[in-house]
Every structure is written in structure tokens, then in C-alpha cells.
Design an enzyme around this catalytic site. Structure first.
Site, PDB file in Angstrom:
ATOM      1  N   ASP A 199       0.840  -1.202   0.000  1.00 53.12           N
ATOM      2  CA  ASP A 199       0.000   0.000   0.000  1.00 53.12           C
ATOM      3  C   ASP A 199       0.873   1.250   0.000  1.00 53.12           C
ATOM      4  O   ASP A 199       2.042   1.222   0.376  1.00 53.12           O
ATOM      5  CB  ASP A 199      -1.000   0.004   1.156  1.00 53.12           C
ATOM      6  CG  ASP A 199      -0.437  -0.547   2.456  1.00 53.12           C
ATOM      7  OD1 ASP A 199       0.794  -0.695   2.557  1.00 53.12           O
ATOM      8  OD2 ASP A 199      -1.220  -0.822   3.381  1.00 53.12           O
TER       9      ASP A 199
ATOM     10  N   GLU B  96      -5.761   3.573   3.476  1.00 58.20           N
ATOM     11  CA  GLU B  96      -6.299   4.251   4.658  1.00 58.20           C
ATOM     12  C   GLU B  96      -7.680   4.850   4.387  1.00 58.20           C
ATOM     13  O   GLU B  96      -8.374   5.244   5.312  1.00 58.20           O
ATOM     14  CB  GLU B  96      -5.342   5.353   5.118  1.00 58.20           C
ATOM     15  CG  GLU B  96      -3.953   4.870   5.515  1.00 58.20           C
ATOM     16  CD  GLU B  96      -3.946   4.056   6.805  1.00 58.20           C
ATOM     17  OE1 GLU B  96      -4.997   3.990   7.490  1.00 58.20           O
ATOM     18  OE2 GLU B  96      -2.896   3.477   7.127  1.00 58.20           O
TER      19      GLU B  96
END
EC number: 3.5.1.47
Length: 374
Positions: A69, A128
Site C-alpha cells: 500500500d 487508509e
């Protein structure tokens, strides 16, 4: 790639944290680094602010995938690093700078030491929020390069460097964002009987919700409801017409998630009657549980332990959320914790993971992929 090279990359990335689907500088940095590899060894496809990177195998029959990520958080950094974030109120406080660096280190190894199978590296934006895994999975590129298995890691501040942790089955919880908006009739503070106070209504609701986990969730299951912010009112002498509550729900089973949401919605309906107001409940983003494929993760733990690549510990389920769960819902694979020995935890302004862990992760994953891709 040596530790000093990995650390230099991590420090570069640490300085440019960007929020979900805004990772333009990060994407450009990754592309610049990848451009240094010999032409023909890798294929690169852009996807929004992320990347698909395929390292070509010598005689490929399948694809093994690794996901990293990319996004940072809305946090003002307080590490004191000389390489602190140059973006105000943005920080890599969840280790995504580590995750990307490790992926680049693994790519570098397999460009120089080819294996039989293709290896696919997914640089995924917006973990997120608002969530990049689901739309990435739906892209044509995933159909073009469909993996037979997929892996990922996450830094663990509480584990020492040289240690990894994981388990069969459920590793991370189901998570959902929660927003509740209340609206009533405001008024003068001197005449409360002529108004409907949404600050009082919101306070009552927060108290009521504390009973859900205790009385509506299976005692052998687990759930957490956290209200992180309450906003309402405009002045000290005005009864608030509106209030807004924001928080998260986390459960270890989809059934408990459904039950918690039903109870919250029922409580809001009751609040509408009790406080003569209107209420709206929404769930802006939700992440599916991270559930490891038992056979693959057990084999991985045994491989790492038997080859002395790292200390292996069996983790407990965590209430953290990760949209990698959607990838594991579709493809076999696993996720594991990487020990980074930080005195401060995830999402903390002083998170300081030890860079020696970069070397551990690259060593573990290059050895594992070498064993599975030949």
C-alpha cells in the site's frame, strides 16, 4: 539490495506522504526507480495513482503476487527525523513507506535473479481510505494478470526486528466507518423547552451504544464501537440544532458486524422519537476481514522457521482493518506482521520503525518466492 540502499529509498518515500488517490509524487518516485531496471525484464502499467509491476519469469505458467500500500495519513509528524515529511499535516504513520520499499527491494532481487514464474507487484493507493483494493481488483489489469496466490505484510511496532507474526484463518477484523447525523430544532439557551437539543441527544446515543457489545454481540465473538468525534452547536448560548458523530465499528465476524449495525440503526430510530429529531446513519467505507489461507500460511511459517530467515510467532486476531482482505476474499494467500520494534504504535505521530526490518522482509520474501516460483 543492501540495507543502506533500502533505507535511502524508505527515507525518500517517508518525506512525501500523500492521502488516498492523491499519491502522484509517490507514483512518480516509484516509476523513476523502476525505470533503472533493464528494459524487457519488467512490465509496468499505471492504475490511477497506483501501479501494476510484473517481473517476467523465464518460463511462466502462473503468477505470484505481492501487494504494497502507498498512502499516508492526516497526521502532523513528530519524529524529529532529519527526513521528516515535507508535506504539512501528512505522515507515513502506518509504515506504507516501509511496505513500498520492501516491494522495490524484492523486485530488484528478481530482476537480477530471474525465476520461472511471473511475479506481480501491486502498489495500491488509498488503503487508509476511501479504499483502493476493491476498485483495483475490478480493473482490467487484474483480469490481464490474474494471480494464483497473493501476499502482503504490515509493520508491527510491538514485535522485535527479525520477527514475523501471523496465523491461520482470521488475522484482521471486519471494519466499517460510522457516521450519524442528527437534526432537531435549535433555540436560545434560556428556553430549552422550546428547542430540541442535539448535543444532549448525541451524548445519550453514545452512552446507549456502549451496551451493544455487552448485550448484543456473542460473548465468544468480539466487537468494538468507537466514536472518535462529536461535533455540534455554534455558540455557548445557542441550543444545538445539529450534531454529527463519527467513529468505527470492528468485529471478528461478518454476522456480528451486521448485528451491531442493526442495533445502532434501531437506537437512532428510538432517539428520533425520544428527542423529536431526525437521524441518518451511514457507513462511508468498510473493509472485509483479512482471512489467511491456512495451508499457504502454515507452509510459509514452516519455511521461514526451518530456513532460519526470521523468528516466527503465532499472532492473535487483531481489531485493525485492512482492505487487503478483499484481495484474500478473491485469491488464496496470506498477510503477516513484520517486527519493527518502535516505542510508538501505528498512527502515532512519533512512529519510528527500525530500518533493519527492511532487510528482514526482503530476505524472507525473496527466499519464499524463490522456493515457490521455480
Amino acid at each position: 539490495m543492501k540495507l543502506d540502499e533500502l533505507a535511502a529509498i524508505r527515507r525518500d518515500l517517508h518525506q512525501i506522504p500523500e492521502l488516498g488517490f492523491q499519491e502522484y509524487k509517490t507514483q512518480a518516485y516509484l516509476l523513476n526507480h523502476l525505470a533503472k531496471h533493464p528494459e524487457g525484464r519488467i512490465e509496468i502499467e499505471k492504475w490511477r495513482t497506483g501501479l501494476f509491476v510484473k517481473v517476467k519469469g523465464t518460463a511462466p505458467e502462473k503468477i505470484l503476487a505481492y501487494r504494497a500500500d502507498m498512502d499516508g495519513l492526516s497526521i502532523r509528524e513528530d519524529t524529529g527525523y532529519s527526513f521528516s515529511s515535507v508535506h504539512q499535516d501528512r505522515m507515513h504513520a502506518c509504515g506504507h513507506d516501509f511496505h513500498m520499499t520492501i516491494a522495490l527491494g524484492i523486485i530488484d532481487h528478481f530482476v537480477r535473479h530471474p525465476v520461472k514464474q511471473d511475479l506481480l507487484f501491486l502498489f495500491q493507493p488509498a488503503e487508509e481510505g476511501p479504499g483502493g483494493a476493491e476498485p483495483m481488483l475490478e480493473s482490467d489489469l487484474f483480469k490481464k494478470w490474474e494471480p494464483s496466490m497473493i501476499t502482503a505484510l504490515h509493520i508491527a511496532p510491538e514485535l522485535p526486528v527479525g520477527t514475523i507474526g501471523t496465523k491461520s484463518g482470521l488475522l484482521f477484523a471486519n471494519t466499517s466507518e460510522l457516521v450519524i447525523e442528527l437534526e432537531g430544532k435549535g433555540g436560545h439557551a434560556a428556553y430549552p423547552h422550546l428547542a430540541e437539543d442535539m448535543v444532549v441527544a448525541a451524548s445519550s446515543l453514545v452512552t446507549q451504544m456502549q451496551s451493544i457489545v455487552a448485550r448484543n454481540v456473542d460473548p465468544l465473538d468480539s466487537a468494538v464501537i468507537t466514536i472518535g468525534t462529536i461535533t455540534g452547536g455554534s455558540a455557548q448560548n445557542i441550543i444545538a440544532q445539529e450534531a454529527r458523530l463519527e467513529g468505527t465499528i470492528r468485529t471478528l465476524s461478518p454476522a456480528s458486524m451486521e448485528q451491531v449495525k442493526k442495533r445502532i440503526e434501531a437506537m437512532v430510530r428510538g432517539l428520533e422519537t425520544a428527542y423529536q429529531c431526525s437521524g441518518k446513519v451511514s457507513y462511508p467505507a468498510a473493509y472485509y476481514q483479512v482471512c489467511n489461507s491456512s495451508d499457504l500460511v502454515e507452509d510459509f511459517m514452516q519455511f521461514v522457521s526451518e530456513n532460519g530467515l526470521a523468528e516466527v510467532v503465532r499472532s492473535k486476531e487483531a481489531m485493525t482493518g485492512e482492505d487487503f482482505g478483499y484481495m484474500l476474499k478473491k485469491y488464496p494467500g496470506f498477510m503477516f506482521w513484520l517486527g519493527v520494534d518502535s516505542p510508538y504504535g501505528l498512527h502515532h505521530a512519533k512512529l519510528q520503525p527500525k530500518e533493519e526490518a527492511l532487510e528482514t522482509a526482503v530476505r524472507v520474501m525473496t527466499a519464499y518466492f524463490s522456493s515457490k516460483a521455480n
